[in-house]
Scaffold this motif. Structure first.
Motif, PDB file in Angstrom:
ATOM      1  N   ALA A  80       7.900  -4.729 -11.908  1.00 53.81           N
ATOM      2  CA  ALA A  80       8.948  -4.730 -10.931  1.00 53.81           C
ATOM      3  C   ALA A  80       8.201  -4.605  -9.595  1.00 53.81           C
ATOM      4  CB  ALA A  80      10.219  -4.124 -11.014  1.00 53.81           C
ATOM      5  N   HIS A  81       6.856  -3.728  -9.614  1.00 50.15           N
ATOM      6  CA  HIS A  81       6.319  -3.581  -8.370  1.00 50.15           C
ATOM      7  C   HIS A  81       5.012  -4.458  -8.285  1.00 50.15           C
ATOM      8  CE1 HIS A  81       7.809   0.702  -8.249  1.00 50.15           C
ATOM      9  NE2 HIS A  81       8.150   0.574  -9.451  1.00 50.15           N
ATOM     10  N   PRO A  82       5.223  -5.354  -7.151  1.00 49.46           N
ATOM     11  CA  PRO A  82       4.117  -6.270  -6.809  1.00 49.46           C
ATOM     12  C   PRO A  82       2.730  -5.784  -6.799  1.00 49.46           C
ATOM     13  CG  PRO A  82       6.017  -6.523  -5.296  1.00 49.46           C
ATOM     14  CD  PRO A  82       6.095  -5.105  -6.119  1.00 49.46           C
ATOM     15  N   GLU A  83       2.715  -4.575  -6.219  1.00 48.82           N
ATOM     16  CA  GLU A  83       1.185  -4.139  -6.224  1.00 48.82           C
ATOM     17  C   GLU A  83       0.719  -3.724  -7.695  1.00 48.82           C
ATOM     18  OE1 GLU A  83      -1.744  -0.432  -4.315  1.00 48.82           O
ATOM     19  OE2 GLU A  83       0.348  -0.686  -3.523  1.00 48.82           O
ATOM     20  N   ALA A  84       1.650  -3.097  -8.314  1.00 53.50           N
ATOM     21  CA  ALA A  84       1.300  -2.932  -9.891  1.00 53.50           C
ATOM     22  C   ALA A  84       0.934  -3.876 -10.467  1.00 53.50           C
ATOM     23  CB  ALA A  84       2.535  -1.944 -10.573  1.00 53.50           C
ATOM     24  N   ILE A  85       1.863  -5.140 -10.589  1.00 51.47           N
ATOM     25  CA  ILE A  85       1.352  -6.102 -11.423  1.00 51.47           C
ATOM     26  C   ILE A  85       0.169  -6.800 -11.012  1.00 51.47           C
ATOM     27  CG2 ILE A  85       2.814  -7.947 -10.464  1.00 51.47           C
ATOM     28  CD1 ILE A  85       4.002  -8.656 -12.933  1.00 51.47           C
ATOM     29  N   SER A  86       0.049  -6.780  -9.681  1.00 54.85           N
ATOM     30  CA  SER A  86      -1.338  -7.367  -9.242  1.00 54.85           C
ATOM     31  C   SER A  86      -2.602  -6.571  -9.671  1.00 54.85           C
ATOM     32  CB  SER A  86      -1.439  -7.557  -7.569  1.00 54.85           C
ATOM     33  OG  SER A  86      -2.714  -8.129  -7.255  1.00 54.85           O
ATOM     34  N   ARG A  87      -2.539  -5.098  -9.590  1.00 55.95           N
ATOM     35  CA  ARG A  87      -3.653  -4.417 -10.117  1.00 55.95           C
ATOM     36  C   ARG A  87      -3.662  -4.370 -11.609  1.00 55.95           C
ATOM     37  NH1 ARG A  87      -5.741  -0.625  -6.716  1.00 55.95           N
ATOM     38  NH2 ARG A  87      -5.054  -0.405  -4.722  1.00 55.95           N
ATOM     39  N   LEU A  88      -2.455  -4.455 -12.248  1.00 55.61           N
ATOM     40  CA  LEU A  88      -2.628  -4.326 -13.697  1.00 55.61           C
ATOM     41  C   LEU A  88      -3.086  -5.854 -14.211  1.00 55.61           C
ATOM     42  CD1 LEU A  88       0.503  -2.319 -14.490  1.00 55.61           C
ATOM     43  CD2 LEU A  88      -1.667  -1.596 -14.898  1.00 55.61           C
ATOM     44  N   TYR A  89      -3.016  -6.811 -13.668  1.00 59.74           N
ATOM     45  CA  TYR A  89      -3.241  -8.255 -14.173  1.00 59.74           C
ATOM     46  C   TYR A  89      -4.720  -8.085 -13.865  1.00 59.74           C
ATOM     47  CZ  TYR A  89      -4.022 -13.247 -14.235  1.00 59.74           C
ATOM     48  OH  TYR A  89      -4.502 -14.366 -14.460  1.00 59.74           O
ATOM     49  N   ALA A  90      -5.100  -7.523 -12.618  1.00 58.25           N
ATOM     50  CA  ALA A  90      -6.689  -7.161 -12.526  1.00 58.25           C
ATOM     51  C   ALA A  90      -7.251  -6.671 -13.447  1.00 58.25           C
ATOM     52  CB  ALA A  90      -7.170  -6.990 -11.043  1.00 58.25           C
ATOM     53  N   LEU A  91      -6.687  -5.516 -13.833  1.00 58.54           N
ATOM     54  CA  LEU A  91      -7.172  -4.804 -14.941  1.00 58.54           C
ATOM     55  C   LEU A  91      -7.493  -5.428 -16.161  1.00 58.54           C
ATOM     56  CD1 LEU A  91      -5.599  -1.193 -14.390  1.00 58.54           C
ATOM     57  CD2 LEU A  91      -8.090  -1.733 -14.177  1.00 58.54           C
ATOM     58  N   TRP A  92      -6.492  -6.240 -16.681  1.00 61.32           N
ATOM     59  CA  TRP A  92      -6.443  -6.964 -17.906  1.00 61.32           C
ATOM     60  C   TRP A  92      -7.551  -7.917 -17.824  1.00 61.32           C
ATOM     61  CZ3 TRP A  92      -3.792 -12.064 -18.267  1.00 61.32           C
ATOM     62  CH2 TRP A  92      -3.979 -12.662 -19.531  1.00 61.32           C
ATOM     63  N   LEU A 143       5.999  -3.232   2.975  1.00 58.22           N
ATOM     64  CA  LEU A 143       5.541  -2.524   4.159  1.00 58.22           C
ATOM     65  C   LEU A 143       6.254  -3.482   5.566  1.00 58.22           C
ATOM     66  CD1 LEU A 143       1.793  -2.322   3.693  1.00 58.22           C
ATOM     67  CD2 LEU A 143       3.312  -0.585   3.692  1.00 58.22           C
ATOM     68  N   PRO A 144       6.747  -2.597   6.469  1.00 50.57           N
ATOM     69  CA  PRO A 144       7.113  -3.488   7.789  1.00 50.57           C
ATOM     70  C   PRO A 144       6.048  -4.284   8.380  1.00 50.57           C
ATOM     71  CG  PRO A 144       7.015  -1.210   8.125  1.00 50.57           C
ATOM     72  CD  PRO A 144       6.325  -1.241   6.627  1.00 50.57           C
ATOM     73  N   VAL A 145       6.391  -5.521   8.669  1.00 48.71           N
ATOM     74  CA  VAL A 145       5.609  -6.205   9.272  1.00 48.71           C
ATOM     75  C   VAL A 145       6.226  -7.038  10.499  1.00 48.71           C
ATOM     76  CG1 VAL A 145       4.250  -8.554   9.034  1.00 48.71           C
ATOM     77  CG2 VAL A 145       4.428  -7.069   6.940  1.00 48.71           C
ATOM     78  N   GLU A 146       5.546  -7.190  11.615  1.00 48.02           N
ATOM     79  CA  GLU A 146       6.021  -8.008  12.819  1.00 48.02           C
ATOM     80  C   GLU A 146       5.158  -9.177  12.945  1.00 48.02           C
ATOM     81  OE1 GLU A 146       6.387  -5.776  16.493  1.00 48.02           O
ATOM     82  OE2 GLU A 146       7.425  -4.085  15.384  1.00 48.02           O
ATOM     83  N   LEU A 147       5.468 -10.385  13.247  1.00 45.54           N
ATOM     84  CA  LEU A 147       4.666 -11.397  13.408  1.00 45.54           C
ATOM     85  C   LEU A 147       3.693 -11.256  14.653  1.00 45.54           C
ATOM     86  CD1 LEU A 147       7.349 -14.334  13.016  1.00 45.54           C
ATOM     87  CD2 LEU A 147       5.754 -13.711  11.493  1.00 45.54           C
ATOM     88  N   ALA A 148       2.434 -11.979  14.527  1.00 44.31           N
ATOM     89  CA  ALA A 148       1.444 -11.687  15.256  1.00 44.31           C
ATOM     90  C   ALA A 148       1.607 -12.643  16.514  1.00 44.31           C
ATOM     91  CB  ALA A 148       0.007 -11.823  14.603  1.00 44.31           C
TER      92      ALA A 148
END
Length: 162
Positions: A80-92, A143-148
């Protein structure tokens, strides 16, 4: 995965051999008949969920943080954590690649160059699992983001003018 610690009715040599085979990439999530071992370049694990649940959760041994007890921050809902799934996918994917491309030292490289830094980032004080514990998931906050402003983006070499 069988426990690497021998029980009263187990064979310690067979248990150690099985564990070493798993670490070398010979493990299947559901052990198939001997004739259906994956071809060298076929994935051992069918997806990142099988990799995390059937391999990673069994080979990573860390004390888990819980309340005032220090240890590894881990979330049971890692997916359920986007960063975690991305990192764990990369690890796999790195694990699957290194077991084939470098059968002699690939797993050592995977632990040193892939698992250790990714696990440290996931479990860090400010990492994605920092507000979770082994029995509780806390929803991620982006993370908070404002349009550039367009004039800033126009200065970049790949600006498309829109």
């Amino acid at each position: 995965m069988t426990s690497p610690l021998p029980g009263p009715a187990t064979d310690p040599v067979a248990d150690l051999s099985a564990l070493l085979g798993e670490l070398a990439g010979d493990h299947q999530a559901d052990p198939p008949p001997a004739t259906s071992k994956p071809a060298g370049d076929e994935p051992v694990y069918r997806n990142v969920e099988a990799f995390v649940g059937d391999y990673l959760a069994h080979v990573v041994e860390r004390r888990l943080a819980s309340g005032p007890t220090s240890g590894l921050n881990w979330c049971p809902r890692w997916w359920a954590h986007p960063e975690a799934i991305s990192r764990l996918y990369a690890l796999w994917r790195a694990w699957e690649t290194l077991r084939v491309s470098d059968p002699q030292t690939g797993m050592s490289i995977w632990w040193r160059d892939h698992l250790d830094p990714h696990l440290a980032a996931l479990a860090a004080e400010y990492g994605p699992f920092s507000r979770c514990d082994p029995t509780k998931h806390t929803e991620p906050r982006p993370l908070p983001v404002e349009l550039a402003p367009p004039e800033v983006l126009a200065q970049l070499p790949d600006a498309t003018g829109t």
